[in-house]
Design a protein around this motif. Sequence first.
Motif, PDB file in Angstrom:
ATOM      1  N   GLN A   1     -43.354 125.918 -27.420  1.00 19.98           N
ATOM      2  CA  GLN A   1     -44.010 124.913 -28.395  1.00 19.98           C
ATOM      3  C   GLN A   1     -43.175 123.650 -27.999  1.00 19.98           C
ATOM      4  OE1 GLN A   1     -42.579 126.946 -31.858  1.00 19.98           O
ATOM      5  NE2 GLN A   1     -44.675 127.670 -32.291  1.00 19.98           N
ATOM      6  N   GLN A   2     -42.131 123.369 -27.527  1.00 12.65           N
ATOM      7  CA  GLN A   2     -41.441 122.239 -27.065  1.00 12.65           C
ATOM      8  C   GLN A   2     -42.246 121.682 -25.904  1.00 12.65           C
ATOM      9  OE1 GLN A   2     -37.391 122.203 -25.601  1.00 12.65           O
ATOM     10  NE2 GLN A   2     -37.818 120.743 -24.418  1.00 12.65           N
ATOM     11  N   TRP A   3     -42.913 122.370 -24.901  1.00 11.68           N
ATOM     12  CA  TRP A   3     -43.661 121.966 -23.843  1.00 11.68           C
ATOM     13  C   TRP A   3     -44.937 121.190 -24.555  1.00 11.68           C
ATOM     14  CZ3 TRP A   3     -43.692 121.700 -18.499  1.00 11.68           C
ATOM     15  CH2 TRP A   3     -42.457 122.207 -17.965  1.00 11.68           C
ATOM     16  N   VAL A   4     -45.663 122.215 -25.287  1.00  4.43           N
ATOM     17  CA  VAL A   4     -46.934 121.386 -26.088  1.00  4.43           C
ATOM     18  C   VAL A   4     -46.596 120.311 -26.965  1.00  4.43           C
ATOM     19  CG1 VAL A   4     -48.782 121.967 -27.712  1.00  4.43           C
ATOM     20  CG2 VAL A   4     -47.888 123.936 -25.990  1.00  4.43           C
ATOM     21  N   ALA A   5     -45.516 120.102 -27.673  1.00  5.97           N
ATOM     22  CA  ALA A   5     -45.305 118.961 -28.298  1.00  5.97           C
ATOM     23  C   ALA A   5     -44.937 117.945 -27.390  1.00  5.97           C
ATOM     24  CB  ALA A   5     -43.964 119.351 -29.036  1.00  5.97           C
ATOM     25  N   ARG A   6     -44.179 118.044 -26.197  1.00  9.52           N
ATOM     26  CA  ARG A   6     -43.946 116.920 -25.284  1.00  9.52           C
ATOM     27  C   ARG A   6     -45.062 116.498 -24.700  1.00  9.52           C
ATOM     28  NH1 ARG A   6     -40.408 116.035 -26.629  1.00  9.52           N
ATOM     29  NH2 ARG A   6     -38.630 117.403 -26.071  1.00  9.52           N
ATOM     30  N   ILE A   7     -46.208 117.177 -24.295  1.00  8.59           N
ATOM     31  CA  ILE A   7     -47.268 116.780 -23.770  1.00  8.59           C
ATOM     32  C   ILE A   7     -47.966 115.796 -24.530  1.00  8.59           C
ATOM     33  CG2 ILE A   7     -49.701 117.442 -23.036  1.00  8.59           C
ATOM     34  CD1 ILE A   7     -48.365 120.111 -21.648  1.00  8.59           C
TER      35      ILE A   7
ATOM     36  N   MET B   1     -59.277 121.855 -13.491  1.00  4.17           N
ATOM     37  CA  MET B   1     -59.033 120.773 -14.467  1.00  4.17           C
ATOM     38  C   MET B   1     -58.032 120.062 -13.633  1.00  4.17           C
ATOM     39  SD  MET B   1     -56.668 121.009 -17.674  1.00  4.17           S
ATOM     40  CE  MET B   1     -55.417 122.020 -16.852  1.00  4.17           C
ATOM     41  N   ASN B   2     -58.321 118.618 -13.551  1.00  6.10           N
ATOM     42  CA  ASN B   2     -57.538 117.546 -12.847  1.00  6.10           C
ATOM     43  C   ASN B   2     -56.381 116.964 -13.533  1.00  6.10           C
ATOM     44  OD1 ASN B   2     -56.420 115.423 -11.509  1.00  6.10           O
ATOM     45  ND2 ASN B   2     -58.380 114.774 -10.478  1.00  6.10           N
ATOM     46  N   CYS B   3     -55.183 117.198 -13.669  1.00  3.83           N
ATOM     47  CA  CYS B   3     -54.143 117.025 -14.560  1.00  3.83           C
ATOM     48  C   CYS B   3     -53.830 115.332 -14.330  1.00  3.83           C
ATOM     49  CB  CYS B   3     -52.884 117.593 -14.027  1.00  3.83           C
ATOM     50  SG  CYS B   3     -52.770 119.369 -14.468  1.00  3.83           S
ATOM     51  N   GLN B   4     -54.051 114.781 -13.247  1.00  7.72           N
ATOM     52  CA  GLN B   4     -54.003 113.435 -13.170  1.00  7.72           C
ATOM     53  C   GLN B   4     -55.021 112.596 -13.748  1.00  7.72           C
ATOM     54  OE1 GLN B   4     -54.367 112.998  -9.067  1.00  7.72           O
ATOM     55  NE2 GLN B   4     -52.018 113.492  -8.498  1.00  7.72           N
ATOM     56  N   ASP B   5     -56.082 113.085 -14.163  1.00  6.34           N
ATOM     57  CA  ASP B   5     -57.051 112.621 -15.102  1.00  6.34           C
ATOM     58  C   ASP B   5     -56.655 112.657 -16.620  1.00  6.34           C
ATOM     59  OD1 ASP B   5     -58.726 111.818 -13.052  1.00  6.34           O
ATOM     60  OD2 ASP B   5     -59.878 113.494 -13.207  1.00  6.34           O
ATOM     61  N   ILE B   6     -56.016 113.631 -17.167  1.00  4.65           N
ATOM     62  CA  ILE B   6     -55.818 113.873 -18.470  1.00  4.65           C
ATOM     63  C   ILE B   6     -54.380 113.612 -18.933  1.00  4.65           C
ATOM     64  CG2 ILE B   6     -57.739 115.487 -18.792  1.00  4.65           C
ATOM     65  CD1 ILE B   6     -55.561 117.914 -18.584  1.00  4.65           C
ATOM     66  N   LEU B   7     -53.085 113.475 -18.039  1.00  3.56           N
ATOM     67  CA  LEU B   7     -52.048 113.318 -18.321  1.00  3.56           C
ATOM     68  C   LEU B   7     -51.675 111.827 -17.676  1.00  3.56           C
ATOM     69  CD1 LEU B   7     -50.509 116.766 -17.342  1.00  3.56           C
ATOM     70  CD2 LEU B   7     -51.057 115.998 -19.747  1.00  3.56           C
ATOM     71  N   GLU B   8     -51.040 111.178 -18.610  1.00  2.00           N
ATOM     72  CA  GLU B   8     -50.308 109.963 -17.835  1.00  2.00           C
ATOM     73  C   GLU B   8     -48.934 109.646 -18.866  1.00  2.00           C
ATOM     74  OE1 GLU B   8     -51.172 105.100 -17.351  1.00  2.00           O
ATOM     75  OE2 GLU B   8     -52.742 106.592 -17.665  1.00  2.00           O
ATOM     76  N   PHE B   9     -47.993 109.516 -18.293  1.00  2.00           N
ATOM     77  CA  PHE B   9     -46.564 109.377 -18.835  1.00  2.00           C
ATOM     78  C   PHE B   9     -46.872 107.843 -19.610  1.00  2.00           C
ATOM     79  CE2 PHE B   9     -42.086 108.440 -19.088  1.00  2.00           C
ATOM     80  CZ  PHE B   9     -41.535 109.377 -20.016  1.00  2.00           C
ATOM     81  N   LYS B  10     -46.114 107.928 -20.962  1.00  2.00           N
ATOM     82  CA  LYS B  10     -46.256 106.663 -21.807  1.00  2.00           C
ATOM     83  C   LYS B  10     -45.022 106.169 -22.026  1.00  2.00           C
ATOM     84  CE  LYS B  10     -50.036 108.742 -24.187  1.00  2.00           C
ATOM     85  NZ  LYS B  10     -50.400 109.358 -25.779  1.00  2.00           N
ATOM     86  N   GLY B  11     -43.880 106.816 -21.291  1.00  2.00           N
ATOM     87  CA  GLY B  11     -42.320 106.206 -21.490  1.00  2.00           C
ATOM     88  C   GLY B  11     -42.166 105.444 -20.226  1.00  2.00           C
ATOM     89  N   SER B  12     -40.734 105.545 -20.177  1.00  2.00           N
ATOM     90  CA  SER B  12     -39.941 104.992 -19.108  1.00  2.00           C
ATOM     91  C   SER B  12     -38.918 106.339 -18.471  1.00  2.00           C
ATOM     92  CB  SER B  12     -39.348 103.759 -19.211  1.00  2.00           C
ATOM     93  OG  SER B  12     -38.309 104.172 -20.158  1.00  2.00           O
ATOM     94  N   TRP B  13     -38.845 106.260 -17.211  1.00  2.00           N
ATOM     95  CA  TRP B  13     -38.119 107.562 -16.797  1.00  2.00           C
ATOM     96  C   TRP B  13     -36.785 106.979 -16.419  1.00  2.00           C
ATOM     97  CZ3 TRP B  13     -40.731 111.459 -16.571  1.00  2.00           C
ATOM     98  CH2 TRP B  13     -42.359 111.347 -16.396  1.00  2.00           C
ATOM     99  N   ARG B  14     -35.840 108.042 -16.866  1.00  3.95           N
ATOM    100  CA  ARG B  14     -34.368 107.900 -16.916  1.00  3.95           C
ATOM    101  C   ARG B  14     -34.014 107.886 -15.241  1.00  3.95           C
ATOM    102  NH1 ARG B  14     -32.687 112.712 -20.890  1.00  3.95           N
ATOM    103  NH2 ARG B  14     -33.620 111.891 -22.807  1.00  3.95           N
TER     104      ARG B  14
END
Length: 79
Positions: A69-75, A1-14
Amino acid sequence: MNCQDILEFKGSWRNYQQKVLDQLDIMSHDRKVHIVSAPGSGKTTLGIEIIRRLNQPVLILVPTITIRQQWVARINEAF
């Protein structure tokens, strides 16, 4: 599985998160990253982004089901 293909942060970083990400290559030369920060400071989100960028198998250890569950929710929410 390529994480870069399925995950992309939608917010802004602190600020502190961006500093960690900017220095990730230096910090991860030994393939270990350890982050200590206050509750609610965005460690989980930062951890998911580090996983995405390193694109390597990882083991995430958490002390409770609630935090798991927090990890799953955050993803689902942020990526």
